[in-house]
Design a protein around this motif. Sequence first.
Motif, mmCIF file in Angstrom:
data_model
loop_
_atom_site.group_PDB
_atom_site.id
_atom_site.type_symbol
_atom_site.label_atom_id
_atom_site.label_comp_id
_atom_site.label_asym_id
_atom_site.label_seq_id
_atom_site.Cartn_x
_atom_site.Cartn_y
_atom_site.Cartn_z
ATOM 1 N N LEU A 118 95.895 -4.447 68.172
ATOM 2 C CA LEU A 118 97.043 -4.053 69.005
ATOM 3 C C LEU A 118 97.307 -5.098 70.090
ATOM 4 O O LEU A 118 98.466 -5.447 70.366
ATOM 5 N N GLU B 13 92.595 0.067 78.449
ATOM 6 C CA GLU B 13 92.272 1.416 77.943
ATOM 7 C C GLU B 13 91.074 1.417 76.997
ATOM 8 O O GLU B 13 90.505 2.475 76.727
ATOM 9 N N VAL C 129 96.692 -1.913 76.686
ATOM 10 C CA VAL C 129 95.777 -1.536 75.595
ATOM 11 C C VAL C 129 94.372 -2.042 75.900
ATOM 12 O O VAL C 129 93.377 -1.330 75.711
ATOM 13 N N GLY D 47 91.935 -1.823 68.515
ATOM 14 C CA GLY D 47 92.363 -2.232 69.853
ATOM 15 C C GLY D 47 92.657 -3.719 69.929
ATOM 16 O O GLY D 47 93.663 -4.144 70.505
ATOM 17 N N SER E 153 91.005 4.906 68.060
ATOM 18 C CA SER E 153 91.265 3.466 68.172
ATOM 19 C C SER E 153 89.976 2.756 68.580
ATOM 20 O O SER E 153 89.569 2.807 69.737
ATOM 21 N N HIS F 24 101.538 1.985 66.374
ATOM 22 C CA HIS F 24 100.709 2.433 67.494
ATOM 23 C C HIS F 24 100.872 3.931 67.707
ATOM 24 O O HIS F 24 99.891 4.671 67.898
#
Length: 538
Positions: free
Chosen positions: A292, A311, A308, A289, A284, A274
Amino acid sequence: MANLRNAISRFIEECKNMKELKKIHSQIITSPFLLQSDKFLLLSRLLFLCAISDLGSLGYATVVFRFMKNPNLFVYNVMIRAYASKINGGGNEICSSQSLLLYKQMLSEGIAPNCLTFPFLVKECTTRLHGRTGRSIHAQVIRYGFYNDVFVQNSLIVLYSAYGTLRSARKLFDEMTATRDLVSWNSMIIGHLRSGELDEALGLFRKMSTKNIVTWNSIITGFVQGGRPREALAFFRELQLVSSDMVRPDKITIASVLSACASLGAIDHGKWVHSYLKMSGQESDMVIGTALIDMYGKCGCVEKAYEVFKEMQKKDTLAWTAMISVFALHGFSKEALNLYEEMKKEGVRPNHVTFVGLLSACAHSGLVAEGRCCFVAMKQVHLIEPEVYHYACMVDILSRAALFEEAEELIRSMPMKPDAFVWGALLGGCQMHANVELGERVAQYLVDLEPLNHAFYVNLCDIYAKSGRFEDVKRIRTLMKERGIKKEVPGCSMIEIDGVVHEFSVRGSPDVQMDKIIGVLKDLNDDMKMGRVSIILM
């Protein structure tokens, strides 16, 4: 006339949309100042742009082609290429086999193919699943003398790999020693990986003198999907050592490595990836994403996964589903259901996997009413027909709540045959609530279905034990012994140290110094016996 031809040719090259292209087409066919040979040349260029370019239209190109007199090999190759790979504006594939029909038409008109004709014909066979026709095209390749052309050979390797006939693909590959290029090596490696032949793929990978990012991505992704994520991480570390401007990890690499970290629970390595993503300046996107979110969720970092998720500027169905599944995995059922409501408000349509997460969340928290609502909404609101795994989840919800009659009724109403997971969910409920009568019946059915599966015998033993029927426990264990069925040893435990995942198993592990570990444990045991070590119970 030459100046007019050159001017129109320049207009075709500078064309920005179909409206302009149609105007140019009109000028070509109506102009009295162009020779027929010039018109044919210009129409050929216009056809190429219309058929191949993103701004073109294959439907319109087809019309242009039909009105061309005596099309030549170039024109046929353009149309064969377009039909083999193009998708029309509506998003649906053009009628399959059109390129093959054009090829037959071309031959009937006495036009011989060249090396540019066959790769697209083979692609047509690969994409549309025409295996037998693909072999016929291979015969045509040999007939017309293009069997040594590297582009043709590479397309044939992909064809045979796609159909699982790796022996034929490998024979082609081995016979092209003088002309192999990176595409040849990558195609053969991908073929082995897709067929689960990971060691064969690795053997070719190690023989390659030059590798590109496609090579590295193929081997990393293949080993992750093939159940060998530790080796995939080792390949990623190796890639970093050889990384250059020509070979640099991309988003596909990152997504695959994150998947490997998720499989292993390698949170430190995942966090490093990351950070690497941020330091390398790679944007990303939704794929990264989502990867993650999945990685942090499977490594137990629910808050980080949600961070995550929040965001992400754009979220598709997969991203929402990944976060719902993370909440479900860790028992945050209310959060999963609330996120589903938020997902609907945002206008994002759920899919089959979304409802697996939601139903699993309801099962883990005993939310029977909510589970029923999700199951009904899936069919009636979102028009998603439940698959067998959705029924398994719903049976699990009802069985955990001891609603056995409703669970059996649901199984009887299934439009497909219930599998071992559906019956296993019912058996799990019987085990939880010591329902001996139903448990015996379900267990016997499962034993008949999979007679060598130890889990069903063990579950039945547990049901008998909870009911105090120890003679029946003894009987089942004797039956297991007679049939040679043993309870499987738990898989393994893993620990991550300095970014390296170490695996421990009862049976031992090749990279773990078991002798030293056993020696240390023996010393501790001796010290405790002698009173030199005190144990503090926390």
